[in-house]
Design an enzyme around this catalytic site. Structure first.
Site, PDB file in Angstrom:
ATOM      1  N   THR A 103       0.850  -1.187   0.000  1.00 57.02           N
ATOM      2  CA  THR A 103       0.000   0.000   0.000  1.00 57.02           C
ATOM      3  C   THR A 103       0.886   1.237   0.000  1.00 57.02           C
ATOM      4  O   THR A 103       1.951   1.251   0.598  1.00 57.02           O
ATOM      5  CB  THR A 103      -0.941   0.030   1.223  1.00 57.02           C
ATOM      6  N   ASP A 104       0.415   2.266  -0.669  1.00 54.18           N
ATOM      7  CA  ASP A 104       1.174   3.486  -0.870  1.00 54.18           C
ATOM      8  C   ASP A 104       1.094   4.384   0.359  1.00 54.18           C
ATOM      9  O   ASP A 104       0.372   4.113   1.317  1.00 54.18           O
ATOM     10  CB  ASP A 104       0.617   4.200  -2.111  1.00 54.18           C
ATOM     11  N   LYS A 105       1.818   5.484   0.311  1.00 54.50           N
ATOM     12  CA  LYS A 105       1.787   6.488   1.370  1.00 54.50           C
ATOM     13  C   LYS A 105       0.354   6.957   1.611  1.00 54.50           C
ATOM     14  O   LYS A 105      -0.361   7.349   0.689  1.00 54.50           O
ATOM     15  CB  LYS A 105       2.664   7.674   0.970  1.00 54.50           C
ATOM     16  N   ASP A 120       4.457   6.415  -6.586  1.00 50.25           N
ATOM     17  CA  ASP A 120       4.571   5.343  -5.624  1.00 50.25           C
ATOM     18  C   ASP A 120       3.518   4.296  -5.942  1.00 50.25           C
ATOM     19  O   ASP A 120       2.530   4.547  -6.619  1.00 50.25           O
ATOM     20  CB  ASP A 120       4.385   5.877  -4.202  1.00 50.25           C
ATOM     21  N   ASP A 153       0.475   2.236  -5.037  1.00 53.72           N
ATOM     22  CA  ASP A 153      -0.593   2.258  -4.050  1.00 53.72           C
ATOM     23  C   ASP A 153      -1.356   0.944  -4.015  1.00 53.72           C
ATOM     24  O   ASP A 153      -2.286   0.795  -3.235  1.00 53.72           O
ATOM     25  CB  ASP A 153      -1.571   3.400  -4.343  1.00 53.72           C
TER      26      ASP A 153
END
Length: 442
Positions: free
Chosen positions: A160-162, A437, A439
């Site tokens: 999972t992304d930021k 990034d 996600d």
């Protein structure tokens, strides 16, 4: 002149006699063969030594490369020196304390709002870093495994992304048999909780055995308001009509099936086989009110796997179609070989909802040894955590920062038409970025 000719004839006669003598010819041949064999043996030994030296050089180079690549999360020598200065000494290793560990699957929930994604990243605050620190403290993993978690066969079902949260993340890792989950959770931040541990087969891999993943995307309904309306004045009071909600559901259904999603990710061509993905379902919930009084809906998509930014771009285009910024024909074109300029929705509302193990459960869940990975016993605790930590954060952030409202203001910047192949993808705030990034899970 005559003397020179006589000497020449004599020399030729001697040579002819030597050649005609079988004993001399045999002796000369044997000597030549012996000399040749000796020379061959010397060359063979030289090549063997050179090969051994080359092998040693390669091994040394690989060792240095591994040392350079190895991520040392804790410098134990520095730590020991520091402890020694304070009069503390690390206890020597006792073989009797060796703990037997078996492959396990863990059920993890977390709110990713204050973290730089799930995957461990040196110097960054991530979910895995918090998880591994707690595991080391409770001796679930060894110090070597903490430095190189691959030793414990760790694998996450999805990245999972930021800022992205997970309701039911599953990871596989080798763990001891006796575990105290309550004490373990006490050493985790409030935004991260481990709800269950199940023994699995020795070859289980949380990512490879996962046959489907479900994500949800929660957003205010005002995102679907017609683009002619001034949504700034409707952010807190907008109510979606049944007709508009039906249009949302019809648009989402266009994504279902096996399609080429090269337009919904980064740096993938139409001819790349991995661009084809199978979407099992894409639905919308009925509207509901948040504690702040804002109307929301939750979109739910289930697929075998998802690519970088895929879900956020699918949601972004669906919103643009429903609002009238573009038409459903753009979605049809996006599934062809054309390269289109499409919007990407903010990451705030994206949540990894469930990872599915139907095939594993059918094969091993009823063998009398392993339990199916359905986590029914933990569902009440998980639901409570989702509402308290994940959804409440989404509602609060949207009410205070109005992320979706700001993003909607950038939709008209997109052409929804063919773009240059080398054009960088657009960020959720409408600006150009060099990369992105991850996600989702791949």
């Amino acid at each position: 002149m005559i003397l020179r000719r006589l000497l020449s004839d004599y020399t030729k006669a001697v040579r002819l006699k030597t050649l005609c003598n079988p004993w001399n010819r045999q002796k000369s041949f044997a000597a030549a063969m012996s000399e040749a064999l000796d020379k061959l043996e010397v060359e063979k030994e030289a090549r063997k030594e050179a090969k051994e030296l080359e092998g040693e050089a390669v091994k040394e180079a690989n060792r240095i490369k591994r040392t350079l690549k190895r991520k040392k999360w804790v410098d134990w020598k520095e730590q020991d020196d520091k402890d020694a200065a304070n009069g503390v000494k690390r206890a020597p290793f006792d073989p009797a304390e060796r703990i037997k560990r078996k492959k396990s699957a863990i059920l993890l929930s977390y709110c990713g709002a204050n973290y730089y994604g799930m995957q461990r990243n040196p110097g960054m605050q991530t979910i895995e870093e918090e998880l591994f620190k707690a595991m080391l403290k409770h001796k679930w993993i060894t110090e070597d495994s903490f430095e190189q978690i691959q030793i414990s066969c760790f694998q996450r079902a999805a990245r999972t992304d930021k800022g992205v949260s997970a309701a039911r993340q599953v990871c596989s890792v080798k763990l001891p048999e006796d575990l105290d989950l309550e004490a373990f959770n006490a050493d985790l931040p409030q935004q991260i909780r481990l709800f269950g541990v199940e023994r699995v087969t020795k070859g289980f891999n949380a990512k490879d055995q996962c046959n489907a993943r479900t994500y949800t995307y929660t957003l205010p309904t005002m995102a679907f308001a017609p683009f002619e309306e001034k949504v700034e004045d409707l952010h807190d009071t907008f109510q979606i009509s049944p007709e508009l909600l039906q249009k949302v559901k019809e648009t989402l259904k266009l994504y279902e099936g096996t399609k080429n999603f090269h337009n919904f990710t980064s740096k993938k061509s139409f001819l790349d086989p991995s661009s084809k993905r199978f979407i099992m379902s894409f639905t919308s919930s009925d509207p509901f009110r948040s504690p702040q009084g804002i109307e929301f809906v939750t979109l739910k998509v289930k697929g075998q796997s998802f690519m970088l930014h895929q879900i956020r771009k699918m949601v972004g285009l669906a919103i643009a179609i429903v609002r009238g910024n573009t038409t459903a024909a753009t979605l049809e074109r996006a599934l062809t070989e054309e390269r289109l300029d499409l919007p990407m929705a903010p990451g705030l509302g994206l949540v990894l909802d469930t990872v599915h193990y139907e095939r594993y459960n059918d094969r091993y869940g009823k063998d009398g040894i392993h339990n199916p990975l359905t986590w029914q016993a933990q569902e009440a605790q998980v639901q409570d955590f989702i509402e308290r930590e994940i959804f409440s954060q989404i509602y609060k952030t949207e009410a205070e920062q109005r992320n979706m409202l700001d993003w909607i203001g950038t939709l008209h910047y997109h052409s929804y038409d063919t773009r240059a192949e080398d054009a960088p993808p657009a960020s959720s705030d409408g600006k150009k970025i060099k990369g992105g990034d991850d996600d989702n899970d791949e």
